[in-house]
Enzyme design. Sequence first.
Site, PDB file in Angstrom:
ATOM      1  N   GLY A   1    -105.976 -11.993 -39.183  1.00 32.98           N
ATOM      2  CA  GLY A   1    -105.288 -11.987 -40.474  1.00 32.98           C
ATOM      3  C   GLY A   1    -105.429 -10.649 -41.168  1.00 32.98           C
TER       4      GLY A   1
ATOM      5  N   TYR B   1    -105.320 -28.035 -46.306  1.00 28.96           N
ATOM      6  CA  TYR B   1    -106.100 -26.803 -46.434  1.00 28.96           C
ATOM      7  C   TYR B   1    -107.555 -27.109 -46.781  1.00 28.96           C
ATOM      8  CZ  TYR B   1    -107.084 -21.988 -48.024  1.00 28.96           C
ATOM      9  OH  TYR B   1    -107.607 -20.722 -48.192  1.00 28.96           O
TER      10      TYR B   1
ATOM     11  N   LYS C   1    -110.747 -26.144 -44.457  1.00 33.45           N
ATOM     12  CA  LYS C   1    -111.794 -25.246 -44.934  1.00 33.45           C
ATOM     13  C   LYS C   1    -113.152 -25.945 -44.997  1.00 33.45           C
ATOM     14  CE  LYS C   1    -109.530 -21.418 -45.406  1.00 33.45           C
ATOM     15  NZ  LYS C   1    -109.783 -20.334 -44.416  1.00 33.45           N
TER      16      LYS C   1
END
Length: 251
Positions: A13, A154, A158
């Site tokens: 990323g 998400y 996480k």
Amino acid sequence: MYDFSGKVAFVTGAAQGIGKETAVLLAKGGAKVAAVDLKEDAVAGTVEAINLAGGEAIGIGADVSNMDQVTAAVERTVNELGGIHILVNNAGIIRDNLLFKMTEDDWDAVMSVHLRGAFNTCKQATKYMTEQKYGKIVNLSSRSSLGNRGQANYSAAKAGIIGFTSTLALELGKFNINVNAVAPGYIETPMTDSTAARVGVDKEDFKKAAAANTPLGRVGQPIDIANVIAFFASDDSSFVTGQTLHVNGGR
């Protein structure tokens, strides 16, 4: 500044935001950097910034959710830069929605990039790290791991990163490999801008509201996270493993 001379870092990323800032910071410390993102041309700016500053970097295009592409990316890093000592799992996407609106594709995409991506990169990088009896792995979690409206996928991913990090620390400690996680709060990046757009709020108003709810009175910047990642990637953290550090201005 930490000394990363003789080390090779693999940062996913790395095209923008936290990943780009981390790649540049590690290079300033002397690391050779493989800047990885979905498309190689996306990391051209990161590579150029490092090379113009006197560092050494290569750009690699790879989908972290695809094991074959990750295997090829790690092998290229080892062949061209001479090894792999630091792995930063920063690649991430969001597909926010309330549960009743969330599609299976939304769920699967987020799980694939965050969890399968971390699994893939760690599995390939540790082949070299265990052999050399040295490695630093830093995984990106999030304040959202504690729950956040509209982010069931998400948040779950996480939270999974935290458990994954703790487990790898237990398994890899005997090989002198440290595995830690950083959980950012609101960091001013293109991803948070897209969140503002999703909820229909001007990004500047969104940022001001976040700052008002933060004890330090401001939102975070990518360098705030990169600095913590650099600590975990350095030998100054040699007796720290299995930890998740929340970096969120006190929220």
